[in-house]
Scaffold this motif. Structure first.
Motif, PDB file in Angstrom:
ATOM      1  N   PHE A  95      -9.365 -11.909 -13.541  1.00 25.48           N
ATOM      2  CA  PHE A  95      -9.932 -12.381 -12.280  1.00 25.48           C
ATOM      3  C   PHE A  95     -11.145 -13.286 -12.453  1.00 25.48           C
ATOM      4  CE2 PHE A  95      -8.015  -8.211 -11.162  1.00 25.48           C
ATOM      5  CZ  PHE A  95      -7.089  -8.652 -10.243  1.00 25.48           C
ATOM      6  N   LYS A  96     -11.516 -13.598 -13.691  1.00 25.07           N
ATOM      7  CA  LYS A  96     -12.793 -14.287 -13.893  1.00 25.07           C
ATOM      8  C   LYS A  96     -12.824 -15.683 -13.272  1.00 25.07           C
ATOM      9  CE  LYS A  96     -11.720 -15.997 -18.582  1.00 25.07           C
ATOM     10  NZ  LYS A  96     -11.695 -17.420 -18.236  1.00 25.07           N
ATOM     11  N   ASP A  97     -11.665 -16.324 -13.148  1.00 20.43           N
ATOM     12  CA  ASP A  97     -11.643 -17.673 -12.576  1.00 20.43           C
ATOM     13  C   ASP A  97     -11.184 -17.715 -11.120  1.00 20.43           C
ATOM     14  OD1 ASP A  97     -12.490 -18.902 -14.973  1.00 20.43           O
ATOM     15  OD2 ASP A  97     -10.451 -18.874 -15.765  1.00 20.43           O
ATOM     16  N   VAL A  98     -11.052 -16.552 -10.499  1.00 20.73           N
ATOM     17  CA  VAL A  98     -10.596 -16.500  -9.104  1.00 20.73           C
ATOM     18  C   VAL A  98     -11.735 -16.905  -8.170  1.00 20.73           C
ATOM     19  CG1 VAL A  98      -9.771 -15.003  -7.242  1.00 20.73           C
ATOM     20  CG2 VAL A  98      -8.840 -14.752  -9.563  1.00 20.73           C
ATOM     21  N   ASP A  99     -11.442 -17.822  -7.283  1.00 20.29           N
ATOM     22  CA  ASP A  99     -12.436 -18.297  -6.308  1.00 20.29           C
ATOM     23  C   ASP A  99     -12.318 -17.584  -4.969  1.00 20.29           C
ATOM     24  OD1 ASP A  99     -13.452 -20.604  -7.961  1.00 20.29           O
ATOM     25  OD2 ASP A  99     -11.335 -21.165  -7.804  1.00 20.29           O
ATOM     26  N   ILE A 100     -11.075 -17.228  -4.592  1.00 20.80           N
ATOM     27  CA  ILE A 100     -10.811 -16.580  -3.305  1.00 20.80           C
ATOM     28  C   ILE A 100      -9.856 -15.416  -3.538  1.00 20.80           C
ATOM     29  CG2 ILE A 100      -9.896 -16.867  -0.969  1.00 20.80           C
ATOM     30  CD1 ILE A 100     -10.385 -19.915  -1.303  1.00 20.80           C
ATOM     31  N   PHE A 101     -10.213 -14.236  -3.040  1.00 22.12           N
ATOM     32  CA  PHE A 101      -9.325 -13.081  -3.061  1.00 22.12           C
ATOM     33  C   PHE A 101      -8.805 -12.848  -1.642  1.00 22.12           C
ATOM     34  CE2 PHE A 101     -12.156 -12.405  -6.612  1.00 22.12           C
ATOM     35  CZ  PHE A 101     -11.357 -11.841  -7.599  1.00 22.12           C
ATOM     36  N   PHE A 102      -7.537 -12.439  -1.546  1.00 20.41           N
ATOM     37  CA  PHE A 102      -6.966 -12.089  -0.246  1.00 20.41           C
ATOM     38  C   PHE A 102      -6.182 -10.789  -0.365  1.00 20.41           C
ATOM     39  CE2 PHE A 102      -3.373 -11.918   2.682  1.00 20.41           C
ATOM     40  CZ  PHE A 102      -4.073 -11.875   3.887  1.00 20.41           C
ATOM     41  N   ILE A 103      -6.383  -9.897   0.613  1.00 18.00           N
ATOM     42  CA  ILE A 103      -5.606  -8.658   0.685  1.00 18.00           C
ATOM     43  C   ILE A 103      -5.234  -8.409   2.138  1.00 18.00           C
ATOM     44  CG2 ILE A 103      -7.727  -7.258   0.771  1.00 18.00           C
ATOM     45  CD1 ILE A 103      -6.104  -5.064  -0.725  1.00 18.00           C
ATOM     46  N   GLY A 104      -3.960  -8.160   2.383  1.00 12.54           N
ATOM     47  CA  GLY A 104      -3.461  -8.001   3.746  1.00 12.54           C
ATOM     48  C   GLY A 104      -3.374  -6.542   4.176  1.00 12.54           C
ATOM     49  N   GLY A 105      -2.688  -6.324   5.296  1.00  5.78           N
ATOM     50  CA  GLY A 105      -2.527  -4.983   5.847  1.00  5.78           C
ATOM     51  C   GLY A 105      -1.190  -4.385   5.468  1.00  5.78           C
ATOM     52  N   GLY A 106      -1.079  -3.074   5.654  1.00  5.51           N
ATOM     53  CA  GLY A 106       0.173  -2.406   5.322  1.00  5.51           C
ATOM     54  C   GLY A 106       0.250  -1.038   5.964  1.00  5.51           C
ATOM     55  N   ALA A 107       1.425  -0.430   5.890  1.00  7.12           N
ATOM     56  CA  ALA A 107       1.613   0.922   6.392  1.00  7.12           C
ATOM     57  C   ALA A 107       0.791   1.902   5.566  1.00  7.12           C
ATOM     58  CB  ALA A 107       3.092   1.296   6.339  1.00  7.12           C
ATOM     59  N   ASP A 108       0.495   3.078   6.150  1.00  4.63           N
ATOM     60  CA  ASP A 108      -0.375   4.048   5.479  1.00  4.63           C
ATOM     61  C   ASP A 108       0.130   4.407   4.086  1.00  4.63           C
ATOM     62  OD1 ASP A 108      -1.980   4.031   7.674  1.00  4.63           O
ATOM     63  OD2 ASP A 108      -1.387   6.002   8.432  1.00  4.63           O
ATOM     64  N   GLY A 109       1.450   4.592   3.951  1.00  2.00           N
ATOM     65  CA  GLY A 109       2.002   4.947   2.644  1.00  2.00           C
ATOM     66  C   GLY A 109       1.761   3.868   1.612  1.00  2.00           C
ATOM     67  N   ASN A 110       1.959   2.626   2.021  1.00  2.00           N
ATOM     68  CA  ASN A 110       1.731   1.513   1.105  1.00  2.00           C
ATOM     69  C   ASN A 110       0.256   1.350   0.750  1.00  2.00           C
ATOM     70  OD1 ASN A 110       4.437   0.982   1.100  1.00  2.00           O
ATOM     71  ND2 ASN A 110       4.323  -0.862   2.343  1.00  2.00           N
ATOM     72  N   LEU A 111      -0.609   1.644   1.730  1.00  2.00           N
ATOM     73  CA  LEU A 111      -2.045   1.563   1.460  1.00  2.00           C
ATOM     74  C   LEU A 111      -2.443   2.582   0.397  1.00  2.00           C
ATOM     75  CD1 LEU A 111      -3.510   1.130   5.057  1.00  2.00           C
ATOM     76  CD2 LEU A 111      -3.659  -0.509   3.187  1.00  2.00           C
ATOM     77  N   GLY A 112      -1.866   3.781   0.486  1.00  2.00           N
ATOM     78  CA  GLY A 112      -2.163   4.809  -0.500  1.00  2.00           C
ATOM     79  C   GLY A 112      -1.747   4.392  -1.899  1.00  2.00           C
ATOM     80  N   ILE A 113      -0.569   3.779  -2.002  1.00  2.00           N
ATOM     81  CA  ILE A 113      -0.076   3.307  -3.293  1.00  2.00           C
ATOM     82  C   ILE A 113      -1.002   2.217  -3.838  1.00  2.00           C
ATOM     83  CG2 ILE A 113       1.819   2.118  -4.468  1.00  2.00           C
ATOM     84  CD1 ILE A 113       3.704   3.400  -2.379  1.00  2.00           C
ATOM     85  N   ALA A 114      -1.354   1.285  -2.974  1.00  2.00           N
ATOM     86  CA  ALA A 114      -2.230   0.188  -3.395  1.00  2.00           C
ATOM     87  C   ALA A 114      -3.595   0.714  -3.823  1.00  2.00           C
ATOM     88  CB  ALA A 114      -2.379  -0.827  -2.271  1.00  2.00           C
ATOM     89  N   CYS A 115      -4.103   1.702  -3.096  1.00  2.00           N
ATOM     90  CA  CYS A 115      -5.436   2.224  -3.390  1.00  2.00           C
ATOM     91  C   CYS A 115      -5.479   2.868  -4.770  1.00  2.00           C
ATOM     92  CB  CYS A 115      -5.860   3.223  -2.319  1.00  2.00           C
ATOM     93  SG  CYS A 115      -7.611   3.676  -2.406  1.00  2.00           S
ATOM     94  N   ASN A 116      -4.407   3.571  -5.134  1.00  2.00           N
ATOM     95  CA  ASN A 116      -4.364   4.195  -6.456  1.00  2.00           C
ATOM     96  C   ASN A 116      -4.473   3.155  -7.562  1.00  2.00           C
ATOM     97  OD1 ASN A 116      -4.110   6.803  -5.466  1.00  2.00           O
ATOM     98  ND2 ASN A 116      -1.870   6.730  -5.443  1.00  2.00           N
ATOM     99  N   ASP A 117      -3.867   1.992  -7.333  1.00  2.00           N
ATOM    100  CA  ASP A 117      -3.891   0.945  -8.354  1.00  2.00           C
ATOM    101  C   ASP A 117      -5.160   0.115  -8.298  1.00  2.00           C
ATOM    102  OD1 ASP A 117      -2.009  -0.583 -10.372  1.00  2.00           O
ATOM    103  OD2 ASP A 117      -3.008  -2.118  -9.174  1.00  2.00           O
ATOM    104  N   ILE A 118      -5.639  -0.133  -7.095  1.00  2.00           N
ATOM    105  CA  ILE A 118      -6.757  -1.065  -6.941  1.00  2.00           C
ATOM    106  C   ILE A 118      -8.045  -0.511  -7.540  1.00  2.00           C
ATOM    107  CG2 ILE A 118      -7.702  -0.357  -4.704  1.00  2.00           C
ATOM    108  CD1 ILE A 118      -7.708  -3.305  -3.891  1.00  2.00           C
ATOM    109  N   ASN A 119      -8.126   0.810  -7.693  1.00  2.66           N
ATOM    110  CA  ASN A 119      -9.309   1.389  -8.333  1.00  2.66           C
ATOM    111  C   ASN A 119      -9.483   0.881  -9.752  1.00  2.66           C
ATOM    112  OD1 ASN A 119     -11.078   3.391  -6.882  1.00  2.66           O
ATOM    113  ND2 ASN A 119      -9.084   4.150  -6.253  1.00  2.66           N
ATOM    114  N   SER A 120      -8.357   0.524 -10.388  1.00  4.49           N
ATOM    115  CA  SER A 120      -8.432   0.038 -11.767  1.00  4.49           C
ATOM    116  C   SER A 120      -9.093  -1.336 -11.862  1.00  4.49           C
ATOM    117  CB  SER A 120      -7.029  -0.015 -12.387  1.00  4.49           C
ATOM    118  OG  SER A 120      -6.226  -0.992 -11.746  1.00  4.49           O
ATOM    119  N   ILE A 121      -9.093  -2.074 -10.758  1.00  2.00           N
ATOM    120  CA  ILE A 121      -9.722  -3.397 -10.767  1.00  2.00           C
ATOM    121  C   ILE A 121     -11.024  -3.413  -9.960  1.00  2.00           C
ATOM    122  CG2 ILE A 121      -7.517  -4.581 -11.101  1.00  2.00           C
ATOM    123  CD1 ILE A 121      -7.596  -5.373  -8.146  1.00  2.00           C
TER     124      ILE A 121
END
Length: 245
Positions: A52-78
């Motif tokens: 991510f060192k050269d990223v200028d803009i980050f974007f994250i959208g919305g999702g159903a609760d189940g998908n948010l939970g899955i994403a949250c488990n992974d996003i902690n790593s970054i």
């Protein structure tokens, strides 16, 4: 003349893409291309090892609760990389569920999901959805969009993105909508957000260009179609809002 190039990272497009949220990425790319600015789009999905060192803009959208939970488990790593990017004034646009993930927690009817804690706010589920078109005053311009969320977000003193003129916003009580911290923008506005809000889109592009190239001026575009789309939405809410287009 040096070719200008920005890098945009779309976080979890396979999981978090309600109400055409990927249209925000398309809009950012097109409004850059129309100005001769190249955009490299990186999709980051579950398990990816992304630099991510050269990223200028980050974007994250919305999702159903189940998908948010899955994403949250992974996003902690970054999370450390996102924290660093935020403090380096990189742009992060988060919509609805993605916005909620930035906070301390989301308390649902059954479970509480820990957020990333990147910002000091929290969200709690209510008994009914806030649904409908919304108009928000940022102080510099008006945003129009569509909200559909059960969560009630409380900012704990953080600055909102704007204040609600018509609609519900963060919690339906304090007239705040979204959050603004440095160059982090969180909001409940779907629709998608940016096609109908070119001023916000251009603000994001301007910030990224200033960060990377110290360029302050952005070429103006013909936004007549965008204005017509805004007028249509504003008229459907109340004729008195048409001047906000």
């Amino acid at each position: 003349m040096k070719m200008l190039k920005l890098t945009l990272c779309h976080l979890y497009p396979e999981l978090l893409n309600l109400y055409g949220d990927s249209g925000n990425v398309l809009t950012l790319v097109k409004r850059c291309q129309w100005r001769g600015i190249d955009v490299n789009v990186i999709n980051h999905n579950i398990g990816d090892k992304t630099d991510f060192k050269d990223v200028d803009i980050f974007f994250i959208g919305g999702g159903a609760d189940g998908n948010l939970g899955i994403a949250c488990n992974d996003i902690n790593s970054i999370k450390p990389q996102l924290e660093f990017a935020i403090e380096q004034d990189r742009v992060l646009l988060a919509i609805c569920g993605g916005y909620q993930l930035l906070g301390k927690y989301y308390k649902g009817k059954r479970d509480t999901v820990d957020g990333l804690g990147l910002l000091d706010f929290y969200t709690e589920a209510a008994d009914k959805y806030f649904v409908g078109n919304i108009v928000v005053d940022t102080g510099d311009y008006y945003l129009v969009g569509f909200e559909n969320h059960m969560g009630r977000t409380y900012l704990n003193g953080l600055n909102p993105l704007g204040h609600v003129i018509s609609g519900f916003g963060n919690n339906g009580k304090d007239k705040t909508e979204g959050v603004r911290y440095k160059n982090v923008i969180g909001t409940y506005l779907h629709g998608p957000l940016l096609p109908k809000n070119p001023k916000l889109c251009d603000e994001i592009i301007s910030i990224a260009l200033k960060n990377k190239y110290n360029i302050e001026d952005l070429q103006e575009l013909d936004d007549s179609l965008e204005i017509k789309a805004r007028q249509h939405t504003l008229k459907s809410i109340n004729n008195k809002f048409i001047s906000f287009a």
